[in-house]
Design a protein around this motif. Structure first.
Motif, PDB file in Angstrom:
ATOM      1  N   LEU A  69      12.763  17.290 -14.710  1.00  0.00           N
ATOM      2  CA  LEU A  69      11.961  16.070 -14.623  1.00  0.00           C
ATOM      3  C   LEU A  69      12.650  15.035 -13.740  1.00  0.00           C
ATOM      4  O   LEU A  69      12.037  14.445 -12.844  1.00  0.00           O
ATOM      5  CB  LEU A  69      11.728  15.518 -16.020  1.00  0.00           C
ATOM      6  N   LEU A  70      13.956  14.831 -13.978  1.00  0.00           N
ATOM      7  CA  LEU A  70      14.708  13.841 -13.199  1.00  0.00           C
ATOM      8  C   LEU A  70      14.866  14.270 -11.747  1.00  0.00           C
ATOM      9  O   LEU A  70      14.916  13.427 -10.851  1.00  0.00           O
ATOM     10  CB  LEU A  70      16.082  13.619 -13.824  1.00  0.00           C
ATOM     11  N   ALA A  71      14.942  15.596 -11.511  1.00  0.00           N
ATOM     12  CA  ALA A  71      15.057  16.089 -10.139  1.00  0.00           C
ATOM     13  C   ALA A  71      13.832  15.737  -9.317  1.00  0.00           C
ATOM     14  O   ALA A  71      13.907  15.631  -8.086  1.00  0.00           O
ATOM     15  CB  ALA A  71      15.270  17.606 -10.133  1.00  0.00           C
ATOM     16  N   GLY A  72      12.688  15.537  -9.993  1.00  0.00           N
ATOM     17  CA  GLY A  72      11.499  15.084  -9.280  1.00  0.00           C
ATOM     18  C   GLY A  72      11.317  13.580  -9.312  1.00  0.00           C
ATOM     19  O   GLY A  72      10.897  12.977  -8.327  1.00  0.00           O
ATOM     20  N   ALA A  73      11.677  12.958 -10.444  1.00  0.00           N
ATOM     21  CA  ALA A  73      11.438  11.522 -10.608  1.00  0.00           C
ATOM     22  C   ALA A  73      12.398  10.680  -9.771  1.00  0.00           C
ATOM     23  O   ALA A  73      11.992   9.676  -9.170  1.00  0.00           O
ATOM     24  CB  ALA A  73      11.566  11.144 -12.080  1.00  0.00           C
ATOM     25  N   ILE A  74      13.677  11.061  -9.726  1.00  0.00           N
ATOM     26  CA  ILE A  74      14.662  10.255  -8.993  1.00  0.00           C
ATOM     27  C   ILE A  74      14.358  10.234  -7.490  1.00  0.00           C
ATOM     28  O   ILE A  74      14.333   9.148  -6.881  1.00  0.00           O
ATOM     29  CB  ILE A  74      16.093  10.754  -9.278  1.00  0.00           C
ATOM     30  N   PRO A  75      14.116  11.388  -6.839  1.00  0.00           N
ATOM     31  CA  PRO A  75      13.748  11.322  -5.410  1.00  0.00           C
ATOM     32  C   PRO A  75      12.466  10.530  -5.151  1.00  0.00           C
ATOM     33  O   PRO A  75      12.358   9.845  -4.128  1.00  0.00           O
ATOM     34  CB  PRO A  75      13.571  12.794  -5.023  1.00  0.00           C
TER      35      PRO A  75
ATOM     36  N   ALA B   3       0.818  -1.208   0.000  1.00  0.00           N
ATOM     37  CA  ALA B   3       0.000   0.000   0.000  1.00  0.00           C
ATOM     38  C   ALA B   3       0.856   1.263   0.000  1.00  0.00           C
ATOM     39  O   ALA B   3       0.587   2.205  -0.754  1.00  0.00           O
ATOM     40  CB  ALA B   3      -0.932  -0.011   1.212  1.00  0.00           C
ATOM     41  N   PHE B   4       1.903   1.291   0.820  1.00  0.00           N
ATOM     42  CA  PHE B   4       2.730   2.484   0.907  1.00  0.00           C
ATOM     43  C   PHE B   4       3.591   2.678  -0.333  1.00  0.00           C
ATOM     44  O   PHE B   4       3.902   3.815  -0.711  1.00  0.00           O
ATOM     45  CB  PHE B   4       3.586   2.450   2.170  1.00  0.00           C
ATOM     46  N   ALA B   5       3.983   1.585  -0.982  1.00  0.00           N
ATOM     47  CA  ALA B   5       4.717   1.709  -2.248  1.00  0.00           C
ATOM     48  C   ALA B   5       3.825   2.349  -3.313  1.00  0.00           C
ATOM     49  O   ALA B   5       4.262   3.232  -4.067  1.00  0.00           O
ATOM     50  CB  ALA B   5       5.211   0.341  -2.708  1.00  0.00           C
ATOM     51  N   ILE B   6       2.559   1.917  -3.366  1.00  0.00           N
ATOM     52  CA  ILE B   6       1.599   2.517  -4.294  1.00  0.00           C
ATOM     53  C   ILE B   6       1.389   3.986  -3.950  1.00  0.00           C
ATOM     54  O   ILE B   6       1.352   4.859  -4.831  1.00  0.00           O
ATOM     55  CB  ILE B   6       0.254   1.759  -4.242  1.00  0.00           C
ATOM     56  N   ASN B   7       1.261   4.267  -2.661  1.00  0.00           N
ATOM     57  CA  ASN B   7       1.014   5.631  -2.203  1.00  0.00           C
ATOM     58  C   ASN B   7       2.134   6.581  -2.622  1.00  0.00           C
ATOM     59  O   ASN B   7       1.887   7.619  -3.249  1.00  0.00           O
ATOM     60  CB  ASN B   7       0.871   5.613  -0.677  1.00  0.00           C
TER      61      ASN B   7
ATOM     62  N   ALA C 188      10.240   5.682  -2.683  1.00  0.00           N
ATOM     63  CA  ALA C 188       9.463   4.438  -2.742  1.00  0.00           C
ATOM     64  C   ALA C 188      10.315   3.245  -2.332  1.00  0.00           C
ATOM     65  O   ALA C 188       9.879   2.382  -1.562  1.00  0.00           O
ATOM     66  CB  ALA C 188       8.912   4.241  -4.155  1.00  0.00           C
ATOM     67  N   VAL C 189      11.557   3.206  -2.823  1.00  0.00           N
ATOM     68  CA  VAL C 189      12.467   2.106  -2.473  1.00  0.00           C
ATOM     69  C   VAL C 189      12.805   2.140  -0.986  1.00  0.00           C
ATOM     70  O   VAL C 189      12.816   1.101  -0.308  1.00  0.00           O
ATOM     71  CB  VAL C 189      13.751   2.177  -3.319  1.00  0.00           C
ATOM     72  N   LEU C 190      13.050   3.343  -0.452  1.00  0.00           N
ATOM     73  CA  LEU C 190      13.410   3.476   0.958  1.00  0.00           C
ATOM     74  C   LEU C 190      12.266   3.059   1.870  1.00  0.00           C
ATOM     75  O   LEU C 190      12.471   2.317   2.851  1.00  0.00           O
ATOM     76  CB  LEU C 190      13.815   4.923   1.252  1.00  0.00           C
ATOM     77  N   VAL C 191      11.049   3.510   1.565  1.00  0.00           N
ATOM     78  CA  VAL C 191       9.887   3.148   2.379  1.00  0.00           C
ATOM     79  C   VAL C 191       9.645   1.647   2.323  1.00  0.00           C
ATOM     80  O   VAL C 191       9.383   1.003   3.345  1.00  0.00           O
ATOM     81  CB  VAL C 191       8.638   3.930   1.916  1.00  0.00           C
ATOM     82  N   ASP C 192       9.771   1.069   1.131  1.00  0.00           N
ATOM     83  CA  ASP C 192       9.603  -0.375   0.988  1.00  0.00           C
ATOM     84  C   ASP C 192      10.645  -1.131   1.810  1.00  0.00           C
ATOM     85  O   ASP C 192      10.325  -2.120   2.479  1.00  0.00           O
ATOM     86  CB  ASP C 192       9.705  -0.766  -0.483  1.00  0.00           C
ATOM     87  N   PHE C 193      11.882  -0.646   1.781  1.00  0.00           N
ATOM     88  CA  PHE C 193      12.956  -1.291   2.538  1.00  0.00           C
ATOM     89  C   PHE C 193      12.703  -1.194   4.040  1.00  0.00           C
ATOM     90  O   PHE C 193      12.855  -2.181   4.778  1.00  0.00           O
ATOM     91  CB  PHE C 193      14.298  -0.650   2.193  1.00  0.00           C
ATOM     92  N   LEU C 194      12.298  -0.017   4.513  1.00  0.00           N
ATOM     93  CA  LEU C 194      12.079   0.180   5.946  1.00  0.00           C
ATOM     94  C   LEU C 194      10.927  -0.691   6.463  1.00  0.00           C
ATOM     95  O   LEU C 194      11.046  -1.316   7.525  1.00  0.00           O
ATOM     96  CB  LEU C 194      11.791   1.655   6.236  1.00  0.00           C
ATOM     97  N   ILE C 195       9.832  -0.737   5.699  1.00  0.00           N
ATOM     98  CA  ILE C 195       8.715  -1.578   6.141  1.00  0.00           C
ATOM     99  C   ILE C 195       9.107  -3.052   6.079  1.00  0.00           C
ATOM    100  O   ILE C 195       8.715  -3.857   6.927  1.00  0.00           O
ATOM    101  CB  ILE C 195       7.462  -1.312   5.285  1.00  0.00           C
TER     102      ILE C 195
END
Length: 242
Positions: free
Chosen positions: A208-214, A173-177, A219-226
């Motif tokens: 575009l990349l300055a917004g897309a990369i973060p 859910a949080f990855a989708i969010n 998403a990767v960080l939140v997925d890893f932490l959960i």
């Protein structure tokens, strides 16, 4: 042994590929251009996380209790109907859901939070139901035989055994969010979508990349932490990963 060797090789190839990509972007001047938006990124990340945290917290506060209620004998007959209603949030295209939210709640953060909440709710509800239904029946019967009340059985037997599956739903859910939050910019909700869509309109890849990369890194960080919470919080007896 072969799988371990292959995994090590792939890991080194990934590191080499990341290094080569970074060198190529540096040579083209893309990285300095992206870093030029650092102040905007810092400000917009706060907005991005605020939208994700608020909508995610509401989804948790609603989804887990709703999933628990729908597994109780008195309400179990309504589980399929309620999940179908909740499923409408993921059936409706995200942009349409944002537009509907905006028509009722106006422009800004409230409609964005509501739309993100609806999108985030389904995996939490489904996994809560699935986790509680997967608890072995003999454990519940044994708890009843020991004289436990239904509330005690839920707290001491069902939830501890279901928490791994529930957290898997929270992780999804949080990855989708996090990945959907950029669309909030389209209805004035803020977030990193401001850089992504403005970069598209102005045909500026660095913006575009300055917004897309973060966004991707968040998403990767939140997925890893959960995932780490899921790994360490769930005890060995009911954790298939340990």
């Amino acid at each position: 042994m072969v799988l371990a060797s292959l995994a090590g090789t792939l890991r080194w190839l990934a590191v080499f590929g990341a290094f080569a990509l970074g060198a190529w972007l540096q040579a083209r001047g893309t990285i300095p251009a992206i870093l030029g938006h650092a102040q905007d990124v810092t400000y917009l990340i706060r907005q991005h996380l605020a939208l994700a945290a608020t909508s995610g917290a509401i989804a948790l506060a609603v989804g887990i209790p709703l999933g628990i209620v729908l597994t109780r004998p008195r309400f179990e007959m309504f589980a399929d109907a309620v999940t179908q209603i909740v499923n409408l949030g993921t059936t409706i295209p995200t942009l349409a859901l944002l537009a509907i939210s905006m028509s009722f709640l106006g422009i800004g953060s409230p409609p964005a939070i509501f739309a993100l909440f609806v999108l985030t709710l389904l995996p939490i509800v489904l996994n809560t139901i699935a986790g509680l239904r997967s608890v072995p029946q003999h454990l519940i019967e044994a708890a009843r035989g020991m004289g436990m009340m239904p509330g005690q059985i839920l707290r001491r037997v069902e939830l501890p055994n279901a928490v791994f599956v529930i957290l898997a739903g929270v992780r999804t859910a949080f990855a989708i969010n996090i990945g959907t939050v950029p669309l909030a910019f389209l209805i004035g909700g803020g977030g990193l979508g401001e850089l992504i869509f403005t970069g598209i309109d102005l045909m500026e890849p660095s913006m575009l990349l300055a917004g897309a990369i973060p966004t991707a890194l968040l998403a990767v960080l939140v997925d890893f932490l959960i995932g780490q919470i899921q790994f360490w919080l769930v005890p060995k007896g009911v954790n298939p990963l340990r």
